[in-house]
Structure formats: C-alpha cells, structure tokens
Write a protein that holds these residues in place. Structure first.
Motif, short mmCIF file in Angstrom:
data_model
loop_
_atom_site.label_atom_id
_atom_site.label_comp_id
_atom_site.label_asym_id
_atom_site.label_seq_id
_atom_site.Cartn_x
_atom_site.Cartn_y
_atom_site.Cartn_z
N GLU A 1 0.84 -1.19 0.00
CA GLU A 1 0.00 0.00 0.00
C GLU A 1 0.87 1.24 0.00
OE1 GLU A 1 -2.72 -0.12 3.24
OE2 GLU A 1 -3.67 -2.00 2.59
N ARG A 2 0.30 2.35 -0.41
CA ARG A 2 1.04 3.61 -0.47
C ARG A 2 1.63 3.93 0.91
NH1 ARG A 2 -4.05 4.57 -2.13
NH2 ARG A 2 -4.44 4.56 -4.37
N GLY A 3 2.88 4.33 0.92
CA GLY A 3 3.54 4.74 2.15
C GLY A 3 4.31 3.65 2.86
N VAL B 1 0.57 2.84 -6.28
CA VAL B 1 0.23 1.45 -6.56
C VAL B 1 -0.55 1.37 -7.88
CG1 VAL B 1 0.22 0.84 -4.12
CG2 VAL B 1 -1.90 1.61 -5.20
N GLY B 2 -0.90 0.15 -8.27
CA GLY B 2 -1.58 -0.05 -9.54
C GLY B 2 -2.80 0.82 -9.72
N GLY B 3 -2.88 1.50 -10.87
CA GLY B 3 -4.00 2.38 -11.17
C GLY B 3 -3.76 3.84 -10.82
N ASP B 4 -2.72 4.11 -10.01
CA ASP B 4 -2.41 5.49 -9.61
C ASP B 4 -1.68 6.23 -10.72
OD1 ASP B 4 -3.51 5.08 -7.12
OD2 ASP B 4 -1.58 4.80 -6.10
N VAL C 1 8.29 3.06 -6.56
CA VAL C 1 9.00 3.19 -5.29
C VAL C 1 10.04 4.30 -5.36
CG1 VAL C 1 8.66 0.76 -4.69
CG2 VAL C 1 10.73 1.44 -5.94
N MET C 2 10.31 4.91 -4.20
CA MET C 2 11.33 5.94 -4.10
C MET C 2 12.01 5.83 -2.75
SD MET C 2 9.13 9.16 -5.73
CE MET C 2 10.51 10.30 -5.83
N GLY C 3 13.29 6.21 -2.72
CA GLY C 3 14.02 6.23 -1.46
C GLY C 3 13.76 7.53 -0.71
N ASP C 4 13.88 7.48 0.61
CA ASP C 4 13.67 8.70 1.41
C ASP C 4 14.83 9.68 1.25
OD1 ASP C 4 11.36 7.50 2.20
OD2 ASP C 4 11.95 7.19 4.29
N HIS C 5 16.02 9.16 0.93
CA HIS C 5 17.17 10.03 0.65
C HIS C 5 17.18 10.25 -0.87
CE1 HIS C 5 21.64 11.01 1.73
NE2 HIS C 5 21.07 11.97 1.02
N PHE D 1 -0.44 9.81 3.23
CA PHE D 1 -1.01 8.81 2.33
C PHE D 1 -2.45 8.46 2.70
CE2 PHE D 1 3.56 8.26 1.91
CZ PHE D 1 3.71 8.18 0.54
N ASP D 2 -2.94 9.04 3.80
CA ASP D 2 -4.32 8.81 4.21
C ASP D 2 -5.23 9.98 3.85
OD1 ASP D 2 -3.69 6.34 5.36
OD2 ASP D 2 -3.14 7.27 7.28
#
Length: 304
Positions: free
Chosen positions: A115-117, A165-168, A214-218, A265-266
C-alpha cells in the motif's frame, strides 16, 4: 470425630481399601527400606503404583531441542518474518546503513499487496543493482542466513518506500512535490536538505496493475523508480517481486522503531478511484434516465 472416640484423640485417616486400613503416605510409595539413610529411587511413577521410564538427562534432549528450534526458525523465515540488513544510505533518515529491519512475509500469503507509504523489501526487478559489489560471506553468516537471522550475501534485494500502486497516476515536476492522483504529498520523512525530485523530475506516469512505484527517502542518493524508466519494467516493481513490508527497526536497540505509514497517504481523495468519482457519479445519474426513456416511448406506442 467417630462415635466412641476420646476427645482430643484423632483417628488415623482411612484409605480407599476400606475401614481400618491405614492410608498411604508419600514415603510409603517408595520401594525398599524407609528412613533417612535409604537410597532415593529416582524412577518416576505413573500415579497408580506402576513405574515409568526414568527421565532422560538434559544433554540427551539437547540435540532434539536444537533440531526443533532450527525447524521453527526456518518456518518463521519462510512464512512469517525475516531480518534484513540495510546496506546503503538510500532510505536515510528513516533507516541508517547497518540497521536490521524485520520484514512481514505473512500477509502477502493471504493476497495482501503493498500500500502507499509502506516501506517494502523487493527482489531486484531489472538489474537495478548491476555493478554493485556482492559482500563476501562466511560460514557464520551463511548459517545465520539459513535460519533467517541474517540476509544472504547472495540475495539481490532492495528496500524503498511505496509511493504509488496499480491504477495510480504519479508525477513530480522540478521544484514541486510528488503528486499521486493529483494530491500533493507532504513528505517529512525525506532526508533533510533534499528536494522531492529536483535531481530527477518524472511523469506523469500511470502505474500498471500488479506494479508499484518506489522511491528512497534520501532522494538525492537513491537509484529508485525514477532512474529506471528506460528498463524493461519502466521503473515499476512487480508486486510478485515484493518480499514483504518492513515493519520495525529491530537493531541496534537504541534505534528501535515501528515503520508506520505516514499520514499524508491517508489524505482524502488520494485513492485512484476518487479521481474517477465525478464521472462515475455522472454515469450513475444518467443511467436511470437512459433506461427510463425507451420504456416511456414503448409504453406510449402500446397505449396507442
């Protein structure tokens, strides 16, 4: 007190063998002569007077206990949770190099998808780690990896944050925030001093079903989805390659922390379905009119 008994004089307890028979005492259950110097019989009884096997010494039980522990460790590693070591700085400050995280591997078995986040561990989808040195292993690490206490030196796994995620639809213009389905993300977890994507703007991209972005926080030190849009996977990670969600930083102890999903993300309307809501509501409202009109015309002809 029995009839005829003298006051102050207690009658002996009776056993189940009948009146007048003295009850067995604890000492009376042992064979052989009684007394303080009598040898103790370490044979256990079954409670009915019969003898059972003597208890085995602990050193004889130890091999069995080790085997059971190894089997349980393997089952836990395969189906429940596994420890992973953080090899790089791409997830700072959320995760530091050398941290050990515990990854939930159970929920994917029940069809749950990222899920996102969420911070997830996934197999290298398209040689993202090409050129990265493989750390040398030793016998101790191989054993700990076998039972799930350490990751294998041969595994090519990555850890990043799921952004879409898928569809976004996901995008990020230079100087701006990351947007998911038109909603700007507030990302306090980004490494201090980093921008959201100034080093590599992207999108808009629509994430295919069964994939994640996906992405890294840095952000300025993470070779994530942004840098692999020319690969065979177009930068998207197949859900089937996801090992599981990282749920807690377990080591070192002073860095123990839960890896929860950030509140951004909420936010309302971030779901892909929300972007389709106006059109869907319009279609739902028009459908009764479309169905009612032919019936009205047909009813008029029939009446005529």
């Amino acid at each position: 007190m029995a009839a005829g008994a003298r006051p102050g004089h207690e009658e002996p307890a009776e056993s189940s063998d009948g009146p007048g028979q003295p009850a067995d005492t604890v000492a009376g259950t042992l064979d052989g002569p009684l007394g303080p110097d009598a040898p103790a019989d370490t044979t256990a009884t079954d409670g009915g007077g019969g003898k059972t096997r003597k208890q085995r010494p602990f050193w004889k039980e130890l091999p069995l206990l080790i085997v059971v522990a190894l089997v349980l460790a393997l089952l836990i590693k395969t189906f429940l949770v596994q420890a992973f070591s953080i090899p790089s700085d791409s997830m700072q400050d959320t995760l530091q190099r050398g941290d050990r995280v515990l990854v939930d591997k159970l929920t994917p078995w029940f069809g749950s998808e990222p899920e996102r986040g969420e911070v997830v561990v996934f197999h290298d989808p398209a040689a993202w780690l090409a050129g990265e040195p493989t750390p040398e292993s030793n016998v101790v690490q191989d054993f700990l990896s076998f039972i799930g206490l350490m990751p294998s030196a041969e595994e090519k796994d990555l850890i990043k944050r799921t952004i879409a995620v898928g569809g976004d639809t996901v995008e990020c213009a230079k100087g701006g925030p990351v947007e998911v389905n038109g909603k700007a993300l507030d990302e306090p977890y980004i490494f201090p001093g980093n921008s959201a994507c100034d080093d590599k703007p992207f999108g808009p991209f629509t994430v295919p079903e069964g994939k994640i972005w996906v992405m890294g926080d840095h952000r300025q030190d993470s070779s994530d989805s942004r840098y692999h849009t020319d690969d065979v996977t177009k930068g998207f990670v197949p859900v089937d390659d996801v090992v599981g969600r990282a749920v807690v930083v377990a080591w070192p102890v002073d860095r123990w922390a839960m890896l929860s999903v950030p509140d951004t993300f909420d936010q309302s309307g971030i779901g892909a379905a929300a972007g389709l809501a106006p059109g869907a509501l319009g279609l739902a409202g028009a459908l009764p009119l479309v169905l009612w009109r032919p019936r009205r015309l047909t009813g008029g002809r029939t009446a005529g």
